[in-house]
Write an enzyme that holds these catalytic residues in place. Structure first.
Site, PDB file in Angstrom:
ATOM      1  N   TYR A  89       1.223  -1.245   4.351  1.00 43.43           N
ATOM      2  CA  TYR A  89       0.671  -0.019   3.765  1.00 43.43           C
ATOM      3  C   TYR A  89      -0.649  -0.268   3.031  1.00 43.43           C
ATOM      4  O   TYR A  89      -1.661   0.389   3.301  1.00 43.43           O
ATOM      5  CB  TYR A  89       1.694   0.607   2.806  1.00 43.43           C
ATOM      6  CG  TYR A  89       1.277   1.955   2.264  1.00 43.43           C
ATOM      7  CD1 TYR A  89       1.368   3.098   3.050  1.00 43.43           C
ATOM      8  CD2 TYR A  89       0.819   2.088   0.957  1.00 43.43           C
ATOM      9  CE1 TYR A  89       1.001   4.340   2.556  1.00 43.43           C
ATOM     10  CE2 TYR A  89       0.451   3.326   0.451  1.00 43.43           C
ATOM     11  CZ  TYR A  89       0.543   4.441   1.254  1.00 43.43           C
ATOM     12  OH  TYR A  89       0.165   5.670   0.766  1.00 43.43           O
ATOM     13  N   SER A 108      -5.024   5.686  -0.918  1.00 47.93           N
ATOM     14  CA  SER A 108      -3.988   5.448  -1.923  1.00 47.93           C
ATOM     15  C   SER A 108      -4.514   4.476  -2.968  1.00 47.93           C
ATOM     16  O   SER A 108      -5.397   3.653  -2.676  1.00 47.93           O
ATOM     17  CB  SER A 108      -2.739   4.850  -1.264  1.00 47.93           C
ATOM     18  OG  SER A 108      -1.806   4.389  -2.227  1.00 47.93           O
TER      19      SER A 108
END
Length: 246
Positions: free
Chosen positions: A138, A125
């Site tokens: 995350y 990501s």
């Protein structure tokens, strides 16, 4: 699906194992669609938070197809929170799914990829490239995933195995659907992306297809951010322009 189409265009018959967290229709639909296009496909399921699952998924795919040419590790979960508010349970599950699951998949795939001189692609990501306030565990998991993949790229290079990372930016997915249903949020996000739109799943799939195809045969250890130019635009948001004039 585009991977299947590209393989068929090259005269190949793709063989794909589609994996999901639990027995559900989406992966069954994808498997059926691949078969209807002339490929072979099976639908598998298992929660990567269970350390026994990655090996079982790989074993099932190898038993069905006789080997592996590519691994695409795309599983990921998010649980937004300030880091000091993240519970130990949430932290552990995020790392189990987002990082350990990919590591165990890679370990199980290694002998088969070594035999085929294959390739692996991990979905990280842009939040693994830049710190993302309020993302909980995350960002740390995705940063670690990128380093895992790049280390594997070096360790596996002698075996002819390529390993790369694709890092999506702001993208329409089931996880983000609720947020983009708010037109104000959607417009505000589009306004700060140089290409002026939110990414689509096909945008990410296209890059993954490239990364596992012969077209990228001299590419390994790379992290390609697919974000419409957003992460490279940060300096553009500074008011005013630099000048040598007093």
């Amino acid at each position: 699906m585009r991977i299947t189409e590209a393989a068929l265009a090259r005269g190949e018959r793709p063989r794909i194992a589609v994996c999901g967290r639990e027995a559900a229709e989406p992966q069954e639909q994808i498997a059926r669609a691949v078969r209807e296009m002339g490929g072979e496909a099976i639908a598998l399921y298992g929660d990567l938070a269970d350390a026994n699952v990655p090996g079982k998924l790989v074993d099932a795919a190898v038993a069905e197809f006789g080997g592996l040419d590519a691994l695409v590790s795309n599983a990921g979960i998010a649980s937004p929170a300030k880091l000091c508010d993240v519970s130990l349970e949430e932290w552990t599950r995020m790392f189990d799914v987002n990082l350990r699951g990919s590591w165990l998949l890679a370990k199980s795939c290694y002998p088969h990829l070594k035999e085929s001189r294959g390739t692996a692609c991990f979905t990280s990501s842009m939040s693994g490239q830049l710190p993302h306030e309020g993302s909980g565990a995350y960002s740390p998991t995705k940063a670690a995933l990128t380093m895992l993949a790049q280390t594997l790229a070096l360790e596996w290079a002698a075996d002819g195995i390529r390993v790369n990372v694709v890092s999506p930016g702001m993208t329409h997915t089931p996880m983000s659907a609720k947020m983009y249903a708010d037109p104000d949020i959607k417009r505000a996000r589009e306004a700060i992306i140089p290409l002026a739109r939110i990414g689509e799943p096909r945008d990410i799939a296209n890059v993954i297809e490239f990364m596992i195809s012969p077209l990228s045969s001299f590419v390994t250890g790379q992290d390609l951010c697919v974000d419409g130019g957003f992460t490279k635009s940060i300096l553009s948001h500074i008011p005013g322009r630099p000048s040598s004039k007093s």
